[in-house]
Design a protein around this motif. Sequence first.
Motif, PDB file in Angstrom:
ATOM      1  N   ALA A 147      50.545  38.059  44.475  1.00  0.00           N
ATOM      2  CA  ALA A 147      50.482  38.483  45.703  1.00  0.00           C
ATOM      3  C   ALA A 147      50.755  37.396  46.609  1.00  0.00           C
ATOM      4  CB  ALA A 147      49.102  39.906  46.791  1.00  0.00           C
ATOM      5  N   ALA A 148      49.264  36.776  46.220  1.00  0.00           N
ATOM      6  CA  ALA A 148      49.109  34.742  47.604  1.00  0.00           C
ATOM      7  C   ALA A 148      50.221  34.506  47.247  1.00  0.00           C
ATOM      8  CB  ALA A 148      47.244  35.211  47.776  1.00  0.00           C
ATOM      9  N   THR A 149      50.416  34.101  46.560  1.00  0.00           N
ATOM     10  CA  THR A 149      51.635  33.225  46.664  1.00  0.00           C
ATOM     11  C   THR A 149      53.026  33.072  47.190  1.00  0.00           C
ATOM     12  OG1 THR A 149      50.593  31.427  44.281  1.00  0.00           O
ATOM     13  CG2 THR A 149      53.325  31.983  44.758  1.00  0.00           C
TER      14      THR A 149
ATOM     15  N   ASP B 165      42.640  43.318  44.650  1.00  0.00           N
ATOM     16  CA  ASP B 165      41.025  43.257  44.061  1.00  0.00           C
ATOM     17  C   ASP B 165      41.262  41.637  44.774  1.00  0.00           C
ATOM     18  OD1 ASP B 165      40.314  41.526  41.790  1.00  0.00           O
ATOM     19  OD2 ASP B 165      39.787  43.063  40.616  1.00  0.00           O
ATOM     20  N   HIS B 166      39.949  41.189  44.903  1.00  0.00           N
ATOM     21  CA  HIS B 166      40.484  39.635  46.215  1.00  0.00           C
ATOM     22  C   HIS B 166      40.337  38.502  44.667  1.00  0.00           C
ATOM     23  CE1 HIS B 166      38.851  41.929  49.805  1.00  0.00           C
ATOM     24  NE2 HIS B 166      39.264  42.517  49.781  1.00  0.00           N
ATOM     25  N   ARG B 167      38.683  38.917  43.494  1.00  0.00           N
ATOM     26  CA  ARG B 167      38.988  38.111  42.841  1.00  0.00           C
ATOM     27  C   ARG B 167      40.046  37.428  42.430  1.00  0.00           C
ATOM     28  NH1 ARG B 167      34.032  35.793  41.315  1.00  0.00           N
ATOM     29  NH2 ARG B 167      33.171  36.601  42.392  1.00  0.00           N
ATOM     30  N   LEU B 168      40.145  38.681  41.876  1.00  0.00           N
ATOM     31  CA  LEU B 168      41.847  38.485  40.720  1.00  0.00           C
ATOM     32  C   LEU B 168      43.106  38.004  42.027  1.00  0.00           C
ATOM     33  CD1 LEU B 168      43.775  38.497  38.563  1.00  0.00           C
ATOM     34  CD2 LEU B 168      44.110  40.392  38.867  1.00  0.00           C
ATOM     35  N   THR B 169      42.631  37.834  43.008  1.00  0.00           N
ATOM     36  CA  THR B 169      44.054  37.710  43.580  1.00  0.00           C
ATOM     37  C   THR B 169      43.823  36.046  44.373  1.00  0.00           C
ATOM     38  OG1 THR B 169      44.531  39.689  45.249  1.00  0.00           O
ATOM     39  CG2 THR B 169      45.488  37.518  46.183  1.00  0.00           C
ATOM     40  N   LEU B 170      42.427  35.660  44.616  1.00  0.00           N
ATOM     41  CA  LEU B 170      41.654  34.733  44.954  1.00  0.00           C
ATOM     42  C   LEU B 170      42.134  33.310  43.184  1.00  0.00           C
ATOM     43  CD1 LEU B 170      40.707  32.150  46.619  1.00  0.00           C
ATOM     44  CD2 LEU B 170      38.558  33.010  45.352  1.00  0.00           C
ATOM     45  N   LEU B 171      41.636  33.996  42.370  1.00  0.00           N
ATOM     46  CA  LEU B 171      41.835  32.957  41.207  1.00  0.00           C
ATOM     47  C   LEU B 171      43.283  32.695  41.420  1.00  0.00           C
ATOM     48  CD1 LEU B 171      38.891  34.723  39.539  1.00  0.00           C
ATOM     49  CD2 LEU B 171      38.917  32.787  40.436  1.00  0.00           C
ATOM     50  N   SER B 172      44.397  33.540  41.241  1.00  0.00           N
ATOM     51  CA  SER B 172      45.232  33.619  40.474  1.00  0.00           C
ATOM     52  C   SER B 172      46.271  32.678  40.962  1.00  0.00           C
ATOM     53  CB  SER B 172      45.941  35.199  40.502  1.00  0.00           C
ATOM     54  OG  SER B 172      45.598  35.938  40.015  1.00  0.00           O
ATOM     55  N   PHE B 173      46.129  32.885  42.632  1.00  0.00           N
ATOM     56  CA  PHE B 173      46.034  32.024  43.739  1.00  0.00           C
ATOM     57  C   PHE B 173      46.263  30.212  43.734  1.00  0.00           C
ATOM     58  CE2 PHE B 173      45.979  30.002  48.614  1.00  0.00           C
ATOM     59  CZ  PHE B 173      47.515  30.230  48.870  1.00  0.00           C
ATOM     60  N   LEU B 174      44.512  30.893  43.490  1.00  0.00           N
ATOM     61  CA  LEU B 174      44.864  28.992  43.208  1.00  0.00           C
ATOM     62  C   LEU B 174      45.041  28.301  42.201  1.00  0.00           C
ATOM     63  CD1 LEU B 174      40.593  28.911  44.088  1.00  0.00           C
ATOM     64  CD2 LEU B 174      42.145  27.879  45.463  1.00  0.00           C
ATOM     65  N   HIS B 175      45.389  29.053  40.973  1.00  0.00           N
ATOM     66  CA  HIS B 175      45.725  28.399  40.431  1.00  0.00           C
ATOM     67  C   HIS B 175      46.941  28.084  39.866  1.00  0.00           C
ATOM     68  CE1 HIS B 175      46.791  27.712  35.291  1.00  0.00           C
ATOM     69  NE2 HIS B 175      47.599  29.330  35.689  1.00  0.00           N
ATOM     70  N   GLN B 176      48.311  29.178  40.649  1.00  0.00           N
ATOM     71  CA  GLN B 176      48.663  28.854  40.787  1.00  0.00           C
ATOM     72  C   GLN B 176      49.631  27.847  41.962  1.00  0.00           C
ATOM     73  OE1 GLN B 176      49.998  32.839  42.055  1.00  0.00           O
ATOM     74  NE2 GLN B 176      49.533  33.587  40.449  1.00  0.00           N
ATOM     75  N   GLN B 177      48.236  26.900  42.877  1.00  0.00           N
ATOM     76  CA  GLN B 177      49.050  26.386  43.857  1.00  0.00           C
ATOM     77  C   GLN B 177      48.294  25.382  43.338  1.00  0.00           C
ATOM     78  OE1 GLN B 177      50.463  26.970  47.287  1.00  0.00           O
ATOM     79  NE2 GLN B 177      50.831  28.721  45.901  1.00  0.00           N
ATOM     80  N   GLY B 178      48.323  25.075  42.100  1.00  0.00           N
ATOM     81  CA  GLY B 178      47.456  23.831  41.747  1.00  0.00           C
ATOM     82  C   GLY B 178      45.910  23.200  42.057  1.00  0.00           C
ATOM     83  N   TRP B 179      45.025  24.348  42.291  1.00  0.00           N
ATOM     84  CA  TRP B 179      43.568  24.252  42.257  1.00  0.00           C
ATOM     85  C   TRP B 179      43.082  23.957  41.255  1.00  0.00           C
ATOM     86  CZ3 TRP B 179      40.984  24.288  47.743  1.00  0.00           C
ATOM     87  CH2 TRP B 179      42.211  24.069  49.119  1.00  0.00           C
ATOM     88  N   SER B 180      42.255  23.946  41.167  1.00  0.00           N
ATOM     89  CA  SER B 180      40.957  23.798  40.127  1.00  0.00           C
ATOM     90  C   SER B 180      39.939  24.387  40.386  1.00  0.00           C
ATOM     91  CB  SER B 180      40.432  22.431  39.906  1.00  0.00           C
ATOM     92  OG  SER B 180      39.774  21.581  40.553  1.00  0.00           O
ATOM     93  N   ILE B 181      38.967  25.100  39.206  1.00  0.00           N
ATOM     94  CA  ILE B 181      38.304  26.067  39.637  1.00  0.00           C
ATOM     95  C   ILE B 181      36.885  25.073  39.343  1.00  0.00           C
ATOM     96  CG2 ILE B 181      37.293  28.415  39.149  1.00  0.00           C
ATOM     97  CD1 ILE B 181      39.699  28.555  40.999  1.00  0.00           C
ATOM     98  N   ALA B 182      36.332  24.820  40.731  1.00  0.00           N
ATOM     99  CA  ALA B 182      34.976  23.476  40.417  1.00  0.00           C
ATOM    100  C   ALA B 182      33.788  24.966  39.717  1.00  0.00           C
ATOM    101  CB  ALA B 182      34.485  23.089  41.289  1.00  0.00           C
ATOM    102  N   ASP B 183      33.614  26.387  40.664  1.00  0.00           N
ATOM    103  CA  ASP B 183      32.635  27.135  40.288  1.00  0.00           C
ATOM    104  C   ASP B 183      33.859  28.236  40.499  1.00  0.00           C
ATOM    105  OD1 ASP B 183      30.478  27.569  39.679  1.00  0.00           O
ATOM    106  OD2 ASP B 183      29.307  27.347  41.828  1.00  0.00           O
ATOM    107  N   ASN B 184      32.960  29.676  39.111  1.00  0.00           N
ATOM    108  CA  ASN B 184      33.042  30.650  39.038  1.00  0.00           C
ATOM    109  C   ASN B 184      32.121  31.209  39.583  1.00  0.00           C
ATOM    110  OD1 ASN B 184      34.674  33.641  39.392  1.00  0.00           O
ATOM    111  ND2 ASN B 184      36.184  32.771  37.315  1.00  0.00           N
TER     112      ASN B 184
END
Length: 219
Positions: free
Chosen positions: A12-14, A168-187
């Motif tokens: 959804a987010a991307t 689902d807020h968390r799944l939406t955020l994590l998917s968006f960051l991954h698709q947009q090329g962000w790294s996850i520093a903390d979860n």
Amino acid sequence: MSAFDELFAQHAATAYARQLALADLIGDRDWQLDLNAGVATFGDDLRFPIQLLGTESHIDGSWLWAWANTGSNLPPQLLHLSEWLRAVGEERSVAELTEPGFPLSRADGARLALIASGLTDRCYYRGPYDGGAVFFHLGDLPAEIVAPVSPERAFLVVPQVIGVFELDHRLTLLSFLHQQGWSIADNTPSLVVGRHSSGSEMRVAFDDQNRMTRVSGQI
């Protein structure tokens, strides 16, 4: 979480970010659809090939996939995308992608079109008409429309899509960051931290029900 809800949260987010970029491009231009030519035109200067997704009826509040709209004699070459989505639905057991039609209260055109956008790297357009709306995807868009968004826009997209749709807020955020090329520093249960190659950092807080409560960070 249903298979449909999971798929929607993942894309959804991307897909929503691409829709914002498309809106910037089209502006307030009028639209026209030529099914025989298989193109949509916007104003006097924008012209794109299309694939039909389906239609919303505001008379009976229902969705009908283009591949199932046998009464309208739609050109077969404009149904490839909707037929492909049907195959995806069969493979992933997503009923909303395989059933010919259903009430909009179950899944409306925007949610279905955003899933399609996320799966295909395209954008969609909603063309209203008396009694309903037609949804179609646009091809051959400028590369910047489907490219990852700037960190500035990423900070806007996340809360906007959460505010517009139930997902689902968390799944939406994590998917968006991954698709947009962000790294996850903390979860952690209470915090997700994303980092962009530009040095930007996004910090998203969650409550004990896994709902997003605050977005902060630096650009």
